[in-house]
Design an enzyme around this catalytic site. Sequence first.
Site, mmCIF file in Angstrom:
data_model
loop_
_atom_site.group_PDB
_atom_site.id
_atom_site.type_symbol
_atom_site.label_atom_id
_atom_site.label_comp_id
_atom_site.label_asym_id
_atom_site.label_seq_id
_atom_site.Cartn_x
_atom_site.Cartn_y
_atom_site.Cartn_z
ATOM 1 C CG PHE A 1 -8.317 -0.237 -3.263
ATOM 2 C CD1 PHE A 1 -9.094 -1.367 -3.044
ATOM 3 C CD2 PHE A 1 -6.956 -0.302 -3.012
ATOM 4 C CE1 PHE A 1 -8.509 -2.539 -2.574
ATOM 5 C CE2 PHE A 1 -6.371 -1.456 -2.538
ATOM 6 C CZ PHE A 1 -7.154 -2.587 -2.317
ATOM 7 C CB SER B 1 -3.539 1.775 -1.723
ATOM 8 O OG SER B 1 -4.123 1.257 -2.910
ATOM 9 C CE LYS B 2 -6.830 2.450 -6.829
ATOM 10 N NZ LYS B 2 -5.821 1.849 -7.719
ATOM 11 N N PRO B 3 -5.015 7.893 -3.983
ATOM 12 C CG PRO B 3 -4.054 9.150 -5.708
ATOM 13 C CD PRO B 3 -4.729 7.832 -5.438
ATOM 14 C CG LEU B 4 -10.457 11.045 -1.725
ATOM 15 C CD1 LEU B 4 -10.030 11.674 -0.398
ATOM 16 C CD2 LEU B 4 -11.404 11.983 -2.475
#
Length: 375
Positions: free
Chosen positions: A194, A196-199
């Site tokens: 998604f 907004s996730k770290p990757l």
Amino acid sequence: MNAMIKENAPAKIEFIDLKAQYRALKESIDARIHAVLDHGQYILGPEVAQMEQQLAAYTGAKHCISCASGTEALLMSLMALGIGPGDEVITTPFTFAATAEMIVLAGAKPVYVDIEPDTCLIDATKIEAKITPRTKAIMPVSLYGQVADMDAINAIAARHGNIPVIEDAAQSFGATYRGRKSCNVSTLGCTSFFPSKPLGCYGDGGAVFTNDDALAKALREIRVHGQERRYYHTRIGVGGRMDTIQCAVILGKLERFDWEVQRRIELGEAYREKLAGSGVKLLAVRPERSCVWAQYTVFVEDRDAMQKALQAQGVPTAVHYPISLNRQPVYRDDDSAAQTVNSHWAAERVMSLPMSADLGEEQMARVVAAVRSLR
């Protein structure tokens, strides 16, 4: 005069600055997207296998199976294990709804275990008491970017007939646990891409990681409607493929991902130092782990008032998550709710501050000053 004031105004603080990240990677991401547009293989194109290979190598896992979302990754994992009606899956009530949602959609029952009050991670010492003959999996959540105590959880699972452990690692890709990467610390690891996730990609996406050849084969078949080969269906499946363009975006972002992980760790440490003595309670990070701070989350009293006051100073905040799952109308479980007091305490107090690898020192200083001004 008005133009001068506007020119000198401080930059807006983004809760997650995806635009700055894109500017840094624009040339590579644009080229990779256009390569997909040129070859036209929008479903299971060459970038899908390339991304899976790179992610497997990154985590150290033998297999990476990409899929449509982190939510789909959880469902596919449960399906690959054959979990269904009458089965139980142990998890935490302090997480996003998808964790319990997929257990229920698989036909099983979520069994809730409370969290540690200082990390918000499932309390491994309370898991064993919840195991029954119907327990078919344990699903710890690596929350806010930190992995749960997987060695303790895996040991409990082993003592009870090698119960499969599914790490819900939607928020922790890039984090480490005793030198091993999140997504490669249990039977199955599920992550989300998604945005907004770290990757993150530029839409929905996810992946499942495993070292088990049979599970990997099952997952690949489940991902394409249960097909062993085209139009030959060996099992029930889903339409769970990750789009080629989204895989291309991930490949572009991987070029500086090591830097982003290190930067997130450094920013988390800077927040910890600058907020010390501010009156807000900070999350603990265990010594043998790293945290990639998918959200930089603190505990505060009078959260609503504090969020409004911070917003008035131009500081965005968010809450992950305000209601424990066993108090949600559709997942309500009064018996477990009475036993998960730490989860309810945290749900009333957690507040997330701006965090992304491109958060600048001046922006962080403004966030910290605003928080300190209210304590």
